[in-house]
Design a protein around this motif. Structure first.
Motif, mmCIF file in Angstrom:
data_model
loop_
_atom_site.group_PDB
_atom_site.id
_atom_site.type_symbol
_atom_site.label_atom_id
_atom_site.label_comp_id
_atom_site.label_asym_id
_atom_site.label_seq_id
_atom_site.Cartn_x
_atom_site.Cartn_y
_atom_site.Cartn_z
ATOM 1 N N GLN A 15 72.928 35.098 8.154
ATOM 2 C CA GLN A 15 73.249 34.098 9.171
ATOM 3 C C GLN A 15 72.269 34.207 10.336
ATOM 4 O OE1 GLN A 15 77.299 34.597 10.318
ATOM 5 N NE2 GLN A 15 78.096 33.517 8.530
ATOM 6 N N ARG A 16 71.958 35.426 10.721
ATOM 7 C CA ARG A 16 71.013 35.645 11.813
ATOM 8 C C ARG A 16 69.631 35.104 11.441
ATOM 9 N NH1 ARG A 16 69.373 41.436 14.506
ATOM 10 N NH2 ARG A 16 68.579 40.563 16.417
ATOM 11 N N GLN A 17 69.217 35.321 10.203
ATOM 12 C CA GLN A 17 67.922 34.831 9.744
ATOM 13 C C GLN A 17 67.878 33.306 9.722
ATOM 14 O OE1 GLN A 17 67.678 36.847 6.014
ATOM 15 N NE2 GLN A 17 67.401 38.857 6.962
ATOM 16 N N HIS A 18 68.961 32.675 9.299
ATOM 17 C CA HIS A 18 69.018 31.213 9.265
ATOM 18 C C HIS A 18 69.070 30.626 10.684
ATOM 19 C CE1 HIS A 18 69.176 30.496 4.953
ATOM 20 N NE2 HIS A 18 69.897 31.609 4.877
ATOM 21 N N ARG A 19 69.766 31.283 11.601
ATOM 22 C CA ARG A 19 69.779 30.824 13.001
ATOM 23 C C ARG A 19 68.376 30.897 13.596
ATOM 24 N NH1 ARG A 19 74.428 34.109 13.460
ATOM 25 N NH2 ARG A 19 73.195 35.624 14.619
ATOM 26 N N LEU A 20 67.670 31.987 13.296
ATOM 27 C CA LEU A 20 66.306 32.122 13.781
ATOM 28 C C LEU A 20 65.419 31.013 13.224
ATOM 29 C CD1 LEU A 20 63.985 33.582 15.246
ATOM 30 C CD2 LEU A 20 63.691 34.938 13.175
ATOM 31 N N ALA A 21 65.530 30.746 11.938
ATOM 32 C CA ALA A 21 64.717 29.699 11.313
ATOM 33 C C ALA A 21 64.981 28.344 11.978
ATOM 34 C CB ALA A 21 64.996 29.634 9.818
ATOM 35 N N THR A 32 55.966 25.589 9.244
ATOM 36 C CA THR A 32 56.662 26.016 8.028
ATOM 37 C C THR A 32 56.547 27.516 7.820
ATOM 38 O OG1 THR A 32 54.724 25.533 6.676
ATOM 39 C CG2 THR A 32 56.410 23.813 6.834
ATOM 40 N N THR A 33 55.439 28.112 8.253
ATOM 41 C CA THR A 33 55.281 29.568 8.135
ATOM 42 C C THR A 33 54.713 30.136 9.431
ATOM 43 O OG1 THR A 33 53.057 29.442 7.202
ATOM 44 C CG2 THR A 33 54.892 29.527 5.631
ATOM 45 N N ILE A 34 55.112 31.378 9.701
ATOM 46 C CA ILE A 34 54.591 32.089 10.860
ATOM 47 C C ILE A 34 54.196 33.484 10.393
ATOM 48 C CG2 ILE A 34 55.070 32.966 13.174
ATOM 49 C CD1 ILE A 34 57.176 30.773 13.462
ATOM 50 N N ARG A 35 52.921 33.783 10.508
ATOM 51 C CA ARG A 35 52.436 35.111 10.128
ATOM 52 C C ARG A 35 52.437 35.989 11.371
ATOM 53 N NH1 ARG A 35 46.960 37.198 7.199
ATOM 54 N NH2 ARG A 35 47.791 39.242 6.776
ATOM 55 N N VAL A 36 53.156 37.105 11.296
ATOM 56 C CA VAL A 36 53.345 37.980 12.444
ATOM 57 C C VAL A 36 52.689 39.328 12.181
ATOM 58 C CG1 VAL A 36 55.057 39.130 13.893
ATOM 59 C CG2 VAL A 36 55.520 36.850 12.993
ATOM 60 N N SER A 37 52.010 39.837 13.197
ATOM 61 C CA SER A 37 51.434 41.177 13.119
ATOM 62 C C SER A 37 51.482 41.804 14.501
ATOM 63 C CB SER A 37 50.003 41.137 12.596
ATOM 64 O OG SER A 37 49.138 40.613 13.567
ATOM 65 N N THR A 88 54.841 37.363 6.740
ATOM 66 C CA THR A 88 54.955 35.926 6.936
ATOM 67 C C THR A 88 56.411 35.512 6.862
ATOM 68 O OG1 THR A 88 52.769 35.543 5.998
ATOM 69 C CG2 THR A 88 54.260 33.665 6.070
ATOM 70 N N SER A 89 56.839 34.788 7.880
ATOM 71 C CA SER A 89 58.191 34.248 7.921
ATOM 72 C C SER A 89 58.141 32.808 7.439
ATOM 73 C CB SER A 89 58.738 34.306 9.349
ATOM 74 O OG SER A 89 59.981 33.670 9.415
ATOM 75 N N ASP A 90 58.902 32.508 6.395
ATOM 76 C CA ASP A 90 59.006 31.144 5.863
ATOM 77 C C ASP A 90 60.195 30.493 6.554
ATOM 78 O OD1 ASP A 90 59.533 28.820 4.379
ATOM 79 O OD2 ASP A 90 58.771 29.718 2.545
ATOM 80 N N ILE A 91 59.947 29.532 7.405
ATOM 81 C CA ILE A 91 61.002 28.908 8.194
ATOM 82 C C ILE A 91 61.962 28.121 7.320
ATOM 83 C CG2 ILE A 91 61.463 27.221 10.012
ATOM 84 C CD1 ILE A 91 58.857 28.125 11.316
ATOM 85 N N GLN A 92 61.470 27.441 6.303
ATOM 86 C CA GLN A 92 62.331 26.628 5.446
ATOM 87 C C GLN A 92 63.299 27.475 4.627
ATOM 88 O OE1 GLN A 92 59.319 24.431 3.391
ATOM 89 N NE2 GLN A 92 59.273 22.822 4.947
ATOM 90 N N ARG A 93 62.861 28.650 4.183
ATOM 91 C CA ARG A 93 63.719 29.523 3.369
ATOM 92 C C ARG A 93 64.399 30.607 4.189
ATOM 93 N NH1 ARG A 93 61.478 32.650 -0.751
ATOM 94 N NH2 ARG A 93 59.728 33.042 0.620
ATOM 95 N N ALA A 94 64.053 30.738 5.452
ATOM 96 C CA ALA A 94 64.567 31.801 6.327
ATOM 97 C C ALA A 94 64.355 33.162 5.671
ATOM 98 C CB ALA A 94 66.046 31.577 6.651
ATOM 99 N N ALA A 95 63.109 33.387 5.207
ATOM 100 C CA ALA A 95 62.779 34.615 4.481
ATOM 101 C C ALA A 95 61.493 35.214 5.042
ATOM 102 C CB ALA A 95 62.615 34.319 3.004
#
Length: 107
Positions: A15-21, A32-37, A88-95
């Motif tokens: 739920q937290r991951q989907h709220r973030l997305a 759609t994607t955010i690459r974080v480092s 990489t965070s996939d916003i559409q899949r919240a993954a």
């Protein structure tokens, strides 16, 4: 505020991951994607950095503040990830995907 992992690692707090997305999609339209480092080349110490891309893989231009906030939010939702490598965070899949998968898509 410190990030805390879910109580049971076998049952992550999706739920937290989907709220973030949803928040990221609203904050950065078209992303759609955010690459974080944590390796910002302009800094001598670990600093959150985000590269934001659209559906076609094109980099979206956002302010440094927006990119830093997005990176920090992602770091807090997945504190158990190995942040010595980019993810990489996939916003559409919240993954979140690891650097070995993300490297092929981000270049």
């Amino acid at each position: 505020m410190l990030a805390t992992p879910s109580v049971n690692p076998a049952c992550p707090d999706t739920q937290r991951q989907h709220r973030l997305a949803a928040q990221l999609a609203e904050m950065i339209p078209g992303a759609t994607t955010i690459r974080v480092s944590l390796t910002d080349p302009s800094r001598a110490w670990p600093h959150p950095r985000a590269a934001i891309r659209d559906e076609g893989g094109k980099t979206l231009e956002v302010s440094r503040t927006t990119a830093t906030v997005a990176a920090r939010w992602i770091l807090r939702v997945w504190p158990e990830a190995d942040w010595t490598r980019p993810h990489t965070s996939d916003i559409q899949r919240a993954a979140l995907t690891g650097s070995e998968v993300a490297a092929g898509r981000s270049r």
